[in-house]
Design a protein around this motif. Structure first.
Motif, PDB file in Angstrom:
ATOM      1  N   ALA A   5       0.839  -0.733   0.128  1.00  0.00           N
ATOM      2  CA  ALA A   5      -0.405  -0.398  -0.294  1.00  0.00           C
ATOM      3  C   ALA A   5       0.851   1.556  -0.181  1.00  0.00           C
ATOM      4  CB  ALA A   5      -1.183  -0.124   0.974  1.00  0.00           C
ATOM      5  N   TYR A   6       2.196   1.078   0.787  1.00  0.00           N
ATOM      6  CA  TYR A   6       2.852   2.614   0.783  1.00  0.00           C
ATOM      7  C   TYR A   6       3.766   2.577  -0.636  1.00  0.00           C
ATOM      8  CZ  TYR A   6       7.649   0.914   1.568  1.00  0.00           C
ATOM      9  OH  TYR A   6       8.378   0.770   1.205  1.00  0.00           O
ATOM     10  N   ARG A  31      -0.160  14.666   5.690  1.00  0.00           N
ATOM     11  CA  ARG A  31      -0.801  13.127   5.882  1.00  0.00           C
ATOM     12  C   ARG A  31      -1.746  13.108   5.681  1.00  0.00           C
ATOM     13  NH1 ARG A  31       2.332  10.573  10.572  1.00  0.00           N
ATOM     14  NH2 ARG A  31       0.903  11.720  12.275  1.00  0.00           N
ATOM     15  N   ALA A  32      -2.433  14.050   6.840  1.00  0.00           N
ATOM     16  CA  ALA A  32      -4.104  13.363   6.966  1.00  0.00           C
ATOM     17  C   ALA A  32      -4.633  13.807   5.595  1.00  0.00           C
ATOM     18  CB  ALA A  32      -4.770  13.767   7.965  1.00  0.00           C
ATOM     19  N   ALA A  33      -4.272  15.022   4.909  1.00  0.00           N
ATOM     20  CA  ALA A  33      -5.014  14.573   3.566  1.00  0.00           C
ATOM     21  C   ALA A  33      -4.810  13.754   2.377  1.00  0.00           C
ATOM     22  CB  ALA A  33      -4.824  16.332   3.007  1.00  0.00           C
ATOM     23  N   GLY A  37      -6.864  10.906   0.268  1.00  0.00           N
ATOM     24  CA  GLY A  37      -7.051  10.828  -0.217  1.00  0.00           C
ATOM     25  C   GLY A  37      -6.831   9.761  -1.143  1.00  0.00           C
ATOM     26  N   TYR A  38      -5.979   8.493  -0.772  1.00  0.00           N
ATOM     27  CA  TYR A  38      -5.584   7.225  -1.077  1.00  0.00           C
ATOM     28  C   TYR A  38      -6.405   5.964  -0.234  1.00  0.00           C
ATOM     29  CZ  TYR A  38      -1.672   9.219  -3.317  1.00  0.00           C
ATOM     30  OH  TYR A  38      -0.902  10.225  -4.939  1.00  0.00           O
ATOM     31  N   GLY A  39      -6.522   6.452   0.728  1.00  0.00           N
ATOM     32  CA  GLY A  39      -8.088   5.748   1.490  1.00  0.00           C
ATOM     33  C   GLY A  39      -7.449   4.567   2.125  1.00  0.00           C
ATOM     34  N   VAL A  40      -6.058   4.936   2.654  1.00  0.00           N
ATOM     35  CA  VAL A  40      -4.804   4.562   3.451  1.00  0.00           C
ATOM     36  C   VAL A  40      -5.138   4.900   5.125  1.00  0.00           C
ATOM     37  CG1 VAL A  40      -4.176   3.032   1.563  1.00  0.00           C
ATOM     38  CG2 VAL A  40      -3.270   5.666   2.995  1.00  0.00           C
ATOM     39  N   ALA A  47       4.664   6.719   4.924  1.00  0.00           N
ATOM     40  CA  ALA A  47       5.516   5.585   4.958  1.00  0.00           C
ATOM     41  C   ALA A  47       6.063   6.424   3.015  1.00  0.00           C
ATOM     42  CB  ALA A  47       5.392   4.710   4.689  1.00  0.00           C
ATOM     43  N   ALA A  48       5.079   6.524   2.761  1.00  0.00           N
ATOM     44  CA  ALA A  48       5.124   7.255   1.560  1.00  0.00           C
ATOM     45  C   ALA A  48       5.911   7.873   1.215  1.00  0.00           C
ATOM     46  CB  ALA A  48       3.754   6.687   0.555  1.00  0.00           C
ATOM     47  N   VAL A  49       5.331   8.327   1.793  1.00  0.00           N
ATOM     48  CA  VAL A  49       6.334  10.014   2.796  1.00  0.00           C
ATOM     49  C   VAL A  49       7.532  10.194   2.548  1.00  0.00           C
ATOM     50  CG1 VAL A  49       6.336  12.567   3.392  1.00  0.00           C
ATOM     51  CG2 VAL A  49       4.190  12.130   2.770  1.00  0.00           C
ATOM     52  N   ARG A  50       7.900   9.008   3.280  1.00  0.00           N
ATOM     53  CA  ARG A  50       9.569   8.587   4.239  1.00  0.00           C
ATOM     54  C   ARG A  50      10.581   8.446   2.863  1.00  0.00           C
ATOM     55  NH1 ARG A  50       6.864   6.972   8.791  1.00  0.00           N
ATOM     56  NH2 ARG A  50       6.902   4.975   8.384  1.00  0.00           N
ATOM     57  N   ALA A  51       9.400   7.400   1.312  1.00  0.00           N
ATOM     58  CA  ALA A  51      10.057   6.800   0.769  1.00  0.00           C
ATOM     59  C   ALA A  51      10.430   7.815  -0.456  1.00  0.00           C
ATOM     60  CB  ALA A  51       9.510   5.366   0.050  1.00  0.00           C
TER      61      ALA A  51
END
Length: 301
Positions: A5-6, A31-33, A37-40, A47-51
């Motif tokens: 997912a991330y 992060r909340a937005a 928006g991605y339903g996660v 974790a996606a932003v860290r990547a």
């Protein structure tokens, strides 16, 4: 599943950045937005932003959020004795095809550049700094019209102390000799381009009007012009370049990701055989390549 997912969120954000939906300098949604928006979950969004941060696409700014980083460029920074360098500015050309340094207007060794004659300050910074211990950044002073309005030199922040052993060797003075230590930033097009720390022996500048690089009648002038003002003619400089990764302080100051490559330059100015100033210069490797012009003189005989 959370890992997949991330990664999916990170890849979609990467696509949106590459297509320009999020332009360089734009903030990412919170992060909340992103989670909405991605339903996660918020952990997946984080974790996606860290990547993306690890890949150098975005950078967090304390208290402000996460922003899309500027894309790497490959401008050429001339390190020969150009007109700009003698004025304490950067001689930079945009990325271009072909090998070798871009043409530049060279000045003779020891020359004092136009606009930096003894008694007048060359284009540079005279505005106050931003607080004790901080690094001068863009907007901290400088002549915005210099170097086509794109090179700005921050006000040097100076302190007096004893020369560390390695600096004493470079200045050819006894260990613990009193020196002026100065640090400042030079920006290009509003982005950090060179982080500089310099040392000058007080036996050279102490008690003179140029003892502080950021104050007095030659505030903001080049080392060449300042030394000329007190009667020293700089005749040559040496530079030793090392490729390495940025320290944490350098990465923060130069707006780089941790571990980004930099060119670390040890520079020393001489009057004959006498060192007058030595400096550590750090240049972002992803933004600039260094070019040196070496005159070819015919051999004697």
């Amino acid at each position: 599943m959370a890992v997949a997912a991330y990664r999916a969120v990170a890849e979609d954000l990467r696509r949106r950045i590459e297509t320009g939906e999020f332009a360089p300098g734009d903030p990412l949604p919170s992060r909340a937005a992103l989670a909405r928006g991605y339903g996660v979950g918020s952990n997946v969004a984080a974790a996606a932003v860290r990547a993306l941060t690890a890949d150098g696409l975005v950078k967090g700014r304390a208290g402000r959020g996460v922003f899309v980083r500027e894309r790497p460029s490959s401008g050429t920074m001339a390190r020969s004795w150009t007109h700009e360098r003698l004025q304490g500015r950067l001689a930079v050309t945009a990325a271009r095809t072909g090998a070798g340094p871009a043409p530049s207007r060279a000045a003779p060794d020891g020359a004092v550049p136009d606009g930096a004659t003894p008694g007048s300050a060359a284009p540079g910074s005279t505005a106050p700094g931003s607080g004790p211990g901080s690094i001068a950044r863009d907007g901290a002073g400088g002549d915005a019209t210099g170097d086509d309005g794109r090179s700005v030199r921050g006000t040097p922040r100076s302190t007096t102390g004893e020369a560390p052993q390695d600096i004493a060797l470079r200045l050819a003075v006894p260990a613990a000799e009193p020196v002026i230590r100065s640090e400042y930033m030079i920006t290009r097009d509003g982005r950090p381009a060179m982080f500089c720390v310099s040392w000058e022996p007080l036996t050279v500048t102490g008690g003179t009007p140029v003892s502080l690089p950021g104050a007095g009648p030659m505030a903001g002038s080049s080392v060449v012009a300042r030394m000329s003002y007190i009667g020293f003619r700089i005749t040559r400089s040496t530079e030793t370049v090392t490729a390495r990764t940025a320290t944490r302080e350098e990465a923060d100051a130069l707006d780089l990701t941790p571990g980004a490559p930099v060119a670390a330059i040890e520079r020393t100015y001489y009057a004959g055989d006498r060192p007058l100033e030595t400096a550590d210069l750090v240049v972002p490797g992803e933004r600039f390549r260094l070019a040196y012009e070496i005159p070819a003189e015919p051999a004697d005989g």
